[in-house]
Design an enzyme around this catalytic site. Structure first.
Site, PDB file in Angstrom:
ATOM      1  N   GLY A  82       0.840  -1.184   0.000  1.00  0.00           N
ATOM      2  CA  GLY A  82       0.000   0.000   0.000  1.00  0.00           C
ATOM      3  C   GLY A  82       0.874   1.233   0.000  1.00  0.00           C
ATOM      4  O   GLY A  82       2.081   1.165  -0.261  1.00  0.00           O
ATOM      5  N   ASN A  90      -7.637   0.472   6.971  1.00  0.00           N
ATOM      6  CA  ASN A  90      -7.034   0.636   8.288  1.00  0.00           C
ATOM      7  C   ASN A  90      -7.309   2.036   8.851  1.00  0.00           C
ATOM      8  O   ASN A  90      -7.780   2.923   8.142  1.00  0.00           O
ATOM      9  CB  ASN A  90      -5.520   0.389   8.163  1.00  0.00           C
ATOM     10  CG  ASN A  90      -4.848   0.284   9.510  1.00  0.00           C
ATOM     11  OD1 ASN A  90      -5.435  -0.209  10.479  1.00  0.00           O
ATOM     12  ND2 ASN A  90      -3.603   0.736   9.591  1.00  0.00           N
ATOM     13  N   SER A 115      30.623   6.226 -29.531  1.00  0.00           N
ATOM     14  CA  SER A 115      30.205   5.049 -28.742  1.00  0.00           C
ATOM     15  C   SER A 115      30.443   5.283 -27.250  1.00  0.00           C
ATOM     16  O   SER A 115      31.329   4.685 -26.647  1.00  0.00           O
ATOM     17  CB  SER A 115      30.911   3.782 -29.229  1.00  0.00           C
ATOM     18  OG  SER A 115      32.287   3.951 -29.400  1.00  0.00           O
TER      19      SER A 115
END
Length: 636
Positions: free
Chosen positions: A31, A165, A542
């Site tokens: 949660g 809750n 690169s």
């Protein structure tokens, strides 16, 4: 008359036997931040009498010191073990806790609620049977609630508890409870969570945790502990499925015994059954099923066993054993969900590693088909995946693997993505299906091969890979080297970064993702040119080590020569032959290497050219001498 000690020993033995045969439930709490996950787990440990007296005394003392719960025991302190967690009042790491009741054993994973630690939540959920989604009654359904719910759905957890809750802080309001339930139900349908159990509770006060609360007379459902003790664990589906056993270890204690050890992750197997080894496809018959406690007549999902065969066939760690009647499919290209778990973004085309079961293979990921907005479930266009983002991508492996779709088997369908250089886990994924192209495309044997091309040209093929900042002098030096090699009668080809972007890579920009794809394509072209017997010179900035290592891995040992044209940024910027640094400094040129995009210098290049100390001509001569000394210029 029996001694008291004997009676006590008998009681202990009976208790241990009863405890041993209890079923085990793994569940996760998840949660948003401060929804009460750690407090809930602490309460469950307390109510199940799993705390020693010294732990309880320490909890009482620490609760008084912290003083955050108004004189109540702060149960979160039992779980938030890291100092940083206590200081911040949040959970950071995944905390696993064991407890037991008369009816069942439990392992609970308390996972972080903060968005930054979503990756830890995925880790905790990967083995869970039940998910408890915590919601603060004062706040309702939040973004992190949706994100965790979507992950729970993706990971395949089908038993979900919606734990609303802190109901004590809204006066145990039935209206608040009903509103949150309906809000969540509307969202849950979008992600495939059809059923869930909603429980009003207060983890701090103990309402509806182990006993029905007098504060919620309007609620007639189960308590949380009552649900956890009675919920059915869906192991039967795995045991009814097709037999799968990834080989963890080839067990060879002596010359008379050779077995293959691992955990059965699906179905069942008996001696005498015909099995197929994947991905090789070799077949044999099961001779024995060996365990520490003796041979078995049958092994089922969840058991760790050693299988011996009637034939001597080649089997290695990472192979998958299945029955001949229901073999696992084999492929090297897939569609999959990926949850990205790294601060560095996922870059399409970059080489990673995939760990699927006990096998680790090379992996590249295509640009996402889409990423998911976890609030609206909208599919959004994306070129890459950032931390905590979830997307659907195509995967390309460097070898075929045995698999099952994730929805059929978590163990043979779930994988992690690993960074090749740091060995860190950077993503987790779930396979959907094999791409049809992986079944329809096969390697065509060609008789005029690489050695034949090289022999005809009378030379050893190689890749000279020039890397360095813009303005370092790569192209100038590479051009001089090619002229020298041409004079010596060598067959060469020069791939220059600017030139290639006029054709092969003209569709690519200069984002990190496009730069990775730029080098991936050039690396593949270089490999083809080595197969053609050429000495190939590649002059590209690169900037990333991973892509240079990828290019190196495409050719044989000793055939890749990395030439680091080492020029300080200040010197390169003063040269600025194309005026690019000036544009970058003005902000007209974004993602320019050395200014607002990094350059990762080689760790161990074969050659390092310091252009502040030598001229381009001297550098070219130095490179040719290196080729001569290492046998590249020998005539075949």
């Amino acid at each position: 008359m029996a001694h008291v000690s004997d009676l006590i020993s008998e009681d202990i033995e009976q208790y241990l036997k009863a405890h041993q045969h209890k079923s085990l439930l793994r569940f996760i709490t998840c949660g948003s931040v401060d929804d009460g996950k750690s407090t809930l787990i602490g309460r469950l440990l307390y109510e199940s009498k799993m705390l020693f007296e010294d732990q309880l005394a320490a909890l009482e003392s620490d609760s008084k010191k912290v003083g955050t719960q108004g004189g109540e025991l702060d149960f979160a302190l039992l779980v938030d073990g890291l100092a940083a967690e206590r200081e911040q009042g949040i959970t950071i790491d995944v905390a696993y806790r064991f407890f037991s009741t008369d009816r069942r054993k439990f392992i609970v994973a308390d996972t972080p609620g903060h968005e930054q630690y979503t990756r830890n939540m995925v880790t905790g959920a990967s083995t869970a049977d039940v998910a408890i989604l915590m919601i603060d009654a004062r706040k309702g359904v939040l973004t992190q609630t949706c994100r965790h719910s979507y992950l729970v759905s993706l990971i395949g957890i089908r038993q979900v508890v919606l734990a609303i809750n802190k109901l004590d802080m809204v006066g145990y309001s039935k209206e608040v409870f009903d509103r949150i339930v309906e809000e969540y139900r509307a969202f849950a349908k979008q992600i495939g969570i059809e059923q869930f159990v909603a429980i009003p509770m207060s983890a701090l006060k103990g309402d509806n945790i182990t006993a029905p609360s007098e504060n919620t007379p309007w609620y007639h459902g189960p308590t949380l502990m009552g649900f956890l003790e009675t919920v059915e664990i869906d192991n039967d589906v795995v045991q009814r499925g097709a037999f799968r056993m990834p080989v963890q270890w080839v067990n060879r204690p002596n010359l008379d015994f050779r077995g293959f050890s691992g955990r059965v992750v699906g179905g069942s197997i008996k001696p005498g059954q015909r099995i197929r080894v994947l991905p090789s496809g070799r077949e044999s018959t099961v001779d024995r099923i060996v365990t520490f406690d003796g041979d078995l007549d049958k092994a089922v999902a969840g058991q760790s066993i050693t299988i011996t065969l009637r034939d001597e066939i080649d089997i290695s760690r990472g192979d998958v054993l299945s029955t001949s009647e229901e073999p696992a499919p084999v492929a090297d290209q897939f569609e999959a969900n990926i949850v990205w778990m790294s601060d560095e973004p996922m870059l399409p085309g970059r080489p990673y590693l995939m760990k699927l079961g006990a096998r680790t293979v090379g992996l590249t990921v295509s640009a996402p088909k889409y990423k998911v907005n976890v609030n609206t479930m909208e599919h959004l266009a994306a070129k890459t995946l950032e931390l905590n983002e979830i997307g659907v991508c195509n995967l390309h492996l460097d070898q075929a693997v045995a698999f099952d779709p994730y929805e059929a088997n978590r163990d043979t369908g779930g994988f992690v993505v690993i960074d090749r250089l740091t060995n860190a886990t950077v993503g987790a994924g779930m396979l959907h299906f094999a791409l049809r192209r992986s079944q329809n495309i096969h390697w065509q044997a060609i008789e005029v091969n690489r050695d034949a091309h090289a022999s005809l040209k009378g030379q050893k093929p190689a890749v000279l890979w020039f890397t360095g900042l813009s303005g370092a002098g790569k192209s100038t030096i590479a051009n001089l080297v090619e002229k020298k090699l041409h004079t010596l009668g060598r067959h060469t080809y020069l791939l220059d970064g600017d030139n290639v972007r006029h054709g092969l890579n003209k569709d690519l920009g200069f984002t990190e993702a496009d730069r990775v794809e730029n080098i991936r394509r050039v690396g593949e072209v270089s490999r083809l040119m080595v197969d053609a017997g050429l000495i190939t010179l590649v002059s590209f900035i690169s900037p990333f080590r991973a892509e240079r290592e990828m290019a190196r891995s495409l050719v044989g040992s000793g055939e890749f020569i990395e030439v680091f044209v080492d020029t300080p940024l200040g010197v390169a910027e003063k040269r600025d032959p194309k005026g690019l640094y000036k544009k970058a400094r003005r902000g007209d040129l974004k993602n320019f290497t050395g200014i607002d995009s990094p350059y990762e210098a080689p760790d161990n290049p074969e050659l390092r050219i310091d252009t502040t100390a030598v001229t381009a001509a001297d550098a070219a001569e130095q490179i040719v001498e290196y080729l001569r000394a290492n046998g590249i210029l020998e005539v075949l």
